[in-house]
Design a protein around this motif. Structure first.
Motif, short mmCIF file in Angstrom:
data_model
loop_
_atom_site.label_atom_id
_atom_site.label_comp_id
_atom_site.label_asym_id
_atom_site.label_seq_id
_atom_site.Cartn_x
_atom_site.Cartn_y
_atom_site.Cartn_z
N TYR A 137 26.57 35.85 -0.50
CA TYR A 137 26.40 37.22 0.23
C TYR A 137 27.40 37.11 1.57
N LEU A 138 27.50 35.82 1.95
CA LEU A 138 28.17 35.80 3.34
C LEU A 138 30.14 36.08 2.80
N LEU A 139 30.21 35.37 1.66
CA LEU A 139 31.39 35.51 1.07
C LEU A 139 31.97 36.99 0.92
N MET A 140 30.78 37.61 0.13
CA MET A 140 31.08 39.07 -0.20
C MET A 140 31.31 40.09 0.97
N THR A 141 30.43 39.98 1.88
CA THR A 141 30.66 40.50 3.22
C THR A 141 32.01 40.25 3.89
N SER A 142 32.12 39.08 4.15
CA SER A 142 33.32 38.58 4.86
C SER A 142 34.75 39.13 4.30
N LEU A 143 35.09 39.16 2.89
CA LEU A 143 36.12 39.69 2.17
C LEU A 143 36.03 41.09 2.22
N SER A 144 34.78 41.71 2.04
CA SER A 144 34.74 43.25 2.55
C SER A 144 35.08 43.59 3.88
N ASP A 189 26.48 34.83 -12.54
CA ASP A 189 26.31 35.92 -13.13
C ASP A 189 25.51 37.19 -12.47
N GLY A 190 24.65 36.54 -11.52
CA GLY A 190 23.83 37.65 -11.10
C GLY A 190 24.55 37.69 -9.90
N ALA A 191 25.39 37.16 -9.33
CA ALA A 191 26.33 37.71 -8.03
C ALA A 191 27.03 38.85 -8.72
N TRP A 192 27.76 38.66 -9.83
CA TRP A 192 28.69 39.81 -10.51
C TRP A 192 27.74 40.80 -10.67
N PHE A 224 15.43 25.64 -0.90
CA PHE A 224 16.52 25.61 0.19
C PHE A 224 17.82 25.60 -0.54
N THR A 225 18.01 24.70 -1.41
CA THR A 225 19.44 24.75 -2.11
C THR A 225 20.06 25.93 -2.72
N PHE A 226 18.94 26.51 -3.49
CA PHE A 226 19.28 27.76 -4.27
C PHE A 226 19.40 28.75 -3.18
N PHE A 227 18.72 29.09 -2.38
CA PHE A 227 18.77 30.27 -1.37
C PHE A 227 20.03 30.06 -0.45
N LEU A 228 20.19 28.84 -0.19
CA LEU A 228 21.42 28.66 0.51
C LEU A 228 22.60 28.92 -0.14
N ALA A 229 22.78 28.70 -1.42
CA ALA A 229 23.86 28.97 -2.07
C ALA A 229 24.01 30.62 -2.26
N VAL A 230 22.90 31.29 -2.34
CA VAL A 230 22.76 32.72 -2.50
C VAL A 230 23.39 33.30 -1.15
N ALA A 231 22.81 32.85 0.11
CA ALA A 231 23.21 33.04 1.41
C ALA A 231 24.93 32.90 1.57
N ALA A 232 25.48 32.05 0.85
CA ALA A 232 26.81 31.64 1.06
C ALA A 232 27.54 32.89 0.25
N LYS A 237 23.92 43.62 1.43
CA LYS A 237 22.92 42.69 1.62
C LYS A 237 21.63 43.26 1.25
N SER A 238 21.53 44.57 1.33
CA SER A 238 19.95 45.16 0.83
C SER A 238 19.79 45.20 -0.56
N THR A 239 20.96 44.73 -1.39
CA THR A 239 20.69 44.74 -3.01
C THR A 239 19.70 43.72 -3.22
N ALA A 240 19.42 42.60 -2.27
CA ALA A 240 18.56 41.46 -2.49
C ALA A 240 17.20 42.30 -2.74
N LEU A 241 16.90 43.21 -2.36
CA LEU A 241 15.59 43.83 -2.60
C LEU A 241 15.34 44.28 -3.65
N ILE A 242 16.47 44.56 -4.60
CA ILE A 242 16.21 45.33 -5.96
C ILE A 242 15.58 44.05 -6.84
N SER A 243 15.66 43.18 -6.45
CA SER A 243 15.10 42.08 -7.34
C SER A 243 13.54 42.22 -7.52
N VAL A 244 12.93 42.92 -6.63
CA VAL A 244 11.54 42.99 -6.80
C VAL A 244 11.12 43.91 -7.82
N ILE A 245 11.99 44.71 -8.40
CA ILE A 245 11.80 45.55 -9.53
C ILE A 245 11.93 45.04 -10.76
#
Length: 229
Positions: free
Chosen positions: A202-209, A11-14, A192-200, A164-172
């Motif tokens: 982001y990689l999926l989004m950028t690769s498809l883009s 849901d957060g990824a969407w 490590f588990t959850f941040f690795l999932a988020v990294a994957a 990738k920079s959208t990750a910064l918006i979580s600070v607000i």
């Protein structure tokens, strides 16, 4: 594997993807306006465009996000108070994120669009005018299609960085996938588990883009040949 937090992170990824798309639409609009100002023969417009591009590109994104969110919220509430509105106005983090990211990357795209317009040979516009086209027709039929082709590589880079920079918006406080991954990591003590999932993700989004934008670039490059020296 994700201890029941998988759907929450998706849901957060969407939300992250929606934020990136809306911010890019705003950035394209501001980038075109900024490029038009910087190319304008009117001195004050050119100066305004240069100041916008220089200031925004010279300040870290995180600092601008905090300035726009907290400073903008304070300004809105001061104006509301001056107009007699007594209740506190809380700016939605999603709206703040879209506006901030769009404002930041509009400055970067203004440089991309400016360079693309300058790369178009002047003789083409002159040829269009010689055929009886109006200035507006020359702009839309000759300049814009070529500008798009020339701007796609720079646009692709800016889109990837924005995503990738959208990750910064979580600070607000926006509950994007970084925010939800952080909460899940705190609850399970498995960062490590959850941040690795988020990294994957982001990689999926950028690769498809990247695949999509490369196909667009090929389509706009039909009929053009690269000369190797």
């Amino acid at each position: 594997m994700l201890h029941g937090y998988g759907s929450s992170i998706l849901d957060g990824a969407w939300l992250t993807l929606t934020l990136a798309l809306l911010a890019m639409l705003l950035a394209i609009s501001l980038g075109l306006v900024g490029a038009a100002c910087r190319l304008s023969p009117v001195k004050w417009l050119a100066t305004l465009g240069e100041v916008y591009a220089t200031v925004v590109r010279g300040i870290p994104d995180l600092v601008l996000i905090l300035l726009v969110f907290y400073g903008g919220q304070d300004l809105v509430n001061r104006l509301a108070l001056a107009l007699g509105y007594q209740q506190y106005i809380d700016i939605n983090p999603f709206i703040a994120g879209v506006c901030t990211m769009g404002f930041i990357f509009g400055a970067y795209l203004s440089e991309t669009f400016r360079g693309a317009f300058l790369a178009i040979p002047r003789g083409q516009a002159e040829a269009g005018a010689a055929y009886g086209m109006s200035g507006l027709q020359v702009f839309w039929r000759i300049s814009v299609p070529q500008m798009v082709r020339l701007a796609i590589p720079g646009f692709t880079n800016n889109w990837l960085v924005l995503t990738k920079s959208t990750a910064l918006i979580s600070v607000i406080g926006l509950q994007d996938m970084m925010f939800k991954a952080k909460n899940a990591a705190d609850a399970t003590h498995q960062p490590f588990t959850f941040f690795l999932a988020v990294a994957a993700l982001y990689l999926l989004m950028t690769s498809l883009s990247l695949l999509l934008l490369r196909s667009v670039e090929k389509r706009y490059s039909v009929g053009f040949k690269t000369v190797e020296l």
